[in-house]
Design a protein around this motif. Structure first.
Motif, PDB file in Angstrom:
ATOM      1  N   UNK A   1      74.975  61.612   6.607  1.00  0.00           N
ATOM      2  CA  UNK A   1      73.609  61.875   7.002  1.00  0.00           C
ATOM      3  C   UNK A   1      73.016  63.017   6.184  1.00  0.00           C
ATOM      4  N   UNK A  52      81.621  57.538  16.612  1.00  0.00           N
ATOM      5  CA  UNK A  52      80.609  57.423  15.553  1.00  0.00           C
ATOM      6  C   UNK A  52      79.452  58.391  15.719  1.00  0.00           C
ATOM      7  N   UNK A  53      78.926  58.451  16.937  1.00  0.00           N
ATOM      8  CA  UNK A  53      77.695  59.211  17.108  1.00  0.00           C
ATOM      9  C   UNK A  53      77.931  60.699  16.882  1.00  0.00           C
ATOM     10  N   UNK A  71      80.513  55.563   2.486  1.00  0.00           N
ATOM     11  CA  UNK A  71      80.635  54.734   3.683  1.00  0.00           C
ATOM     12  C   UNK A  71      81.745  53.700   3.509  1.00  0.00           C
ATOM     13  N   UNK A 109      74.182  65.424  10.648  1.00  0.00           N
ATOM     14  CA  UNK A 109      72.773  65.801  10.826  1.00  0.00           C
ATOM     15  C   UNK A 109      72.663  67.322  10.956  1.00  0.00           C
ATOM     16  N   UNK A 114      78.870  57.678   7.669  1.00  0.00           N
ATOM     17  CA  UNK A 114      77.514  57.681   7.128  1.00  0.00           C
ATOM     18  C   UNK A 114      77.153  59.132   6.833  1.00  0.00           C
ATOM     19  N   UNK A 119      77.791  61.346  13.210  1.00  0.00           N
ATOM     20  CA  UNK A 119      76.388  61.288  12.837  1.00  0.00           C
ATOM     21  C   UNK A 119      75.703  62.623  13.118  1.00  0.00           C
ATOM     22  N   UNK A 120      75.954  63.113  14.335  1.00  0.00           N
ATOM     23  CA  UNK A 120      75.312  64.363  14.745  1.00  0.00           C
ATOM     24  C   UNK A 120      75.796  65.526  13.909  1.00  0.00           C
ATOM     25  N   UNK A 121      77.103  65.535  13.633  1.00  0.00           N
ATOM     26  CA  UNK A 121      77.653  66.640  12.850  1.00  0.00           C
ATOM     27  C   UNK A 121      76.998  66.697  11.470  1.00  0.00           C
TER      28      UNK A 121
END
Lengths: 230, 341
Positions: free
Chosen positions: A39, A94-95, A31, A102, A37, A98-100
């Motif tokens: 995930x 950002x999101x 980070x 995840x 992040x 995050x999703x990728x």
């Protein structure tokens, strides 16, 4: 009696904490350097665990000794992930990052389910039930070794950052070595996870407490307990 | 009402939508029960993706803990039925109020303390996981050994108690999904919708324009939470069994937003199209696997791998989702989901 019991619990908790701490350090380095992040961090740790398991089953290698091999393999994996996927994410909201990650986490977990099945696996070490007595303390040998290895790798990381002072303009380029470090803790995590599967049997209320703490930290000290307010 | 709903689409789009609706309304009379169960799954993804979309797609607040509202709805509906024999239609308002209250608490904490982006998402995950473990120990509703709804072997379908054949659930899901689409269409066309889009695009600017961003973000979270709880109630009555782990886990949170991500976050038709892509592909994959005699059990996780792969591919190659691309290809005009932007 109870005093000894508490003391032993505390020491064993601290040793566990060392390994988790190292893993968190890996997350923090990623980070800090690429502002992503990860995930899928825990899931990559799981890959490390299974690699150590395989090396133990088929080569009879003690998880402590397989650390360098596992670290090297995961370094390669991390590097490939960085080169193919993460580098394309720099401009993404950002999101989406995050999703990728995840999504990658789901893939890793499901693949390991397919390959290794849903049952818990463990490494039958000859010293799995040995313990070391220091005064009143009775410490699991496996736990002690895992904790010591965690401290060793963390120390190596800090030394690495001392020697190669990261410069701002090198931030993205230095991802490789950092990924390598992260993989070290992956390998370490594996040692831990395999050396003590008893952890899984502990009451889950403990983790509820952990999530409660996480909520409080996020609300009152989003910079972390030790971080500086920006 | 119909006019309001179709306001954004051109004649081609309207015709397609009307055709699709007619086919779906008639489908149970022509297809077998397996297809009906797959279509129920499609509605599940479409409805929940749409509900999540209000918070993320419209107001720009990422929640990765929507399993929390889903689970609270499911447990409220199931517990009130099992313990007091209450109709799900009567427990739904209770479930909505509970989910909205919890959503409000999380939103208030997150927004008041200015927890943004990734940290807000982490907060939503932490609350969902916290609740999952709480329900593991909440013995009044069965704890970790689960809560089971008695399956009465009644003749016919009891719509009031939601006891009956999958076809009844099919129509309930269909009505809810279409209803939510209409609601979202109306929301986006309203003042509230424009405030949300302003907040999503540039929150400081929205605030500078005099929009009470805290208030409108709260409305988004509470609406999204309440609507998600409705699906929870319905799902509990459809499956008749609840366990804390699959109900509240992060996997559920990810699963219920898949349709929206694949179809297109922030669009109206996105979650629906996404659900129609995701579910049949996932199901046919399962069917193919079942044909392989040796792999039946071992390849259990393959559908999850496929779901994960879908997310990865969408983020990498078609970030806006499938729907905007499809709408261009089919020359359907503006989706309206971008609120005229």
């Amino acid at each position: 009696m109870p005093f000894e019991l508490y003391l032993n619990q505390i020491v064993s908790g601290l040793l566990t904490g060392l390994v988790y701490g190292l893993s968190a350090l890996g997350l923090s380095v990623i980070f800090g350097v690429v502002k992503i992040v990860n995930f899928a961090h825990g899931e990559m740790m799981v890959i490390g665990m299974y690699l150590a398991l395989l090396l133990f089953r088929f080569a009879g290698l003690d998880p402590l000794l397989s650390i360098p091999i596992v670290a090297l393999i995961l370094f390669g994996l991390g590097y490939a992930l960085q080169a193919t996927v993460i580098n394309r994410l720099i401009e993404v909201p950002d999101y989406m990052q995050f999703l990728l990650l995840a999504g990658i986490a789901i893939i890793i977990v499901s693949l390991s389910l397919i390959v290794f099945g849903p049952d818990a696996q463990n490494v039958q070490l000859s010293y799995a039930y040995d313990s070391v007595q220091i005064g009143l303390l009775i410490i699991d040998k496996a736990r002690l070794l895992a904790g010591a290895a965690a401290v060793g790798v963390a120390a190596a990381l800090f030394l690495f950052f001392e020697v190669f002072q990261p410069r701002d303009d090198l931030a993205v380029d230095s991802v490789g070595p950092d990924q390598m470090r992260v993989r070290f803790d992956v390998a370490l995590g594996d040692t831990w996870g395999l050396l003590d599967d008893r952890l899984l049997l502990q009451p889950s209320l403990k983790s509820m407490f952990s999530f409660g703490l996480l909520i409080l930290v996020l609300i009152f000290r989003p910079q972390g307990l030790l971080g500086k307010r920006t | 009402m119909l006019n309001l709903w179709l306001g954004g689409a051109n004649p081609r789009g309207r015709a397609l939508l009307a055709g699709m609706l007619a086919v779906l309304a008639a489908a149970p009379f022509f297809v077998d029960s397996y297809i009906v169960s797959v279509l129920i799954l499609v509605f599940y993804f479409a409805y929940l993706g749409q509900a999540w979309n209000i918070m993320m797609g419209f107001a720009g607040q990422l929640s990765l803990g929507h399993a929390l509202y889903f689970g609270l709805g499911a447990y409220t509906g199931a517990a009130l039925y099992v313990k007091f024999g209450l109709s799900p239609w009567l427990s739904m308002p209770v479930a909505i109020v509970i989910a909205m209250a919890v959503g409000a608490a999380i939103g208030a904490l997150g927004f008041r303390f200015r927890i943004g982006g990734v940290y807000f998402a982490l907060l939503t995950i932490a609350f969902a996981e916290f609740t999952r473990i709480l329900f593991d120990h909440f013995t009044w509703v069965g704890g970790s050994s689960g809560l089971f709804l008695p399956v009465a072997s009644r003749q016919g379908n009891d719509l009031w108690m939601l006891r009956g054949a999958p076809i009844m659930f099919y129509y309930v899901w269909l009505v809810l999904t279409v209803g939510l689409l209409i609601l979202c269409r109306a929301l986006l066309a309203s003042r509230l919708g424009y405030y949300w889009l302003a907040i999503r695009e540039d929150e400081p600017a929205a605030q500078a324009l005099g929009i009470d961003t805290f208030r409108y973000k709260m409305i988004a979270v509470m609406l999204s939470a309440g609507l998600t709880a409705v699906a929870g109630v319905l799902n509990a009555f459809y499956f008749n069994v609840l366990f804390p782990e699959p109900t509240f886990s992060i996997n559920r949170s990810i699963e219920l937003i898949l349709g929206a991500i694949i179809g297109g976050v922030g669009t109206l038709m996105g979650p629906i199209i996404g659900a129609f892509i995701l579910t049949p592909l996932g199901e046919s994959l399962t069917l193919i696997i079942e044909q392989i005699p040796t792999g039946v059990q071992k390849l259990d996780g393959l559908k999850q791998v496929f779901y994960g792969l879908c997310v990865v591919l969408i983020v990498l190659f078609q970030r806006a989702g499938v729907w905007p691309w499809l709408a261009r290809k089919l020359r359907l005009g503006a989706d309206g989901g971008k609120g005229g932007a």
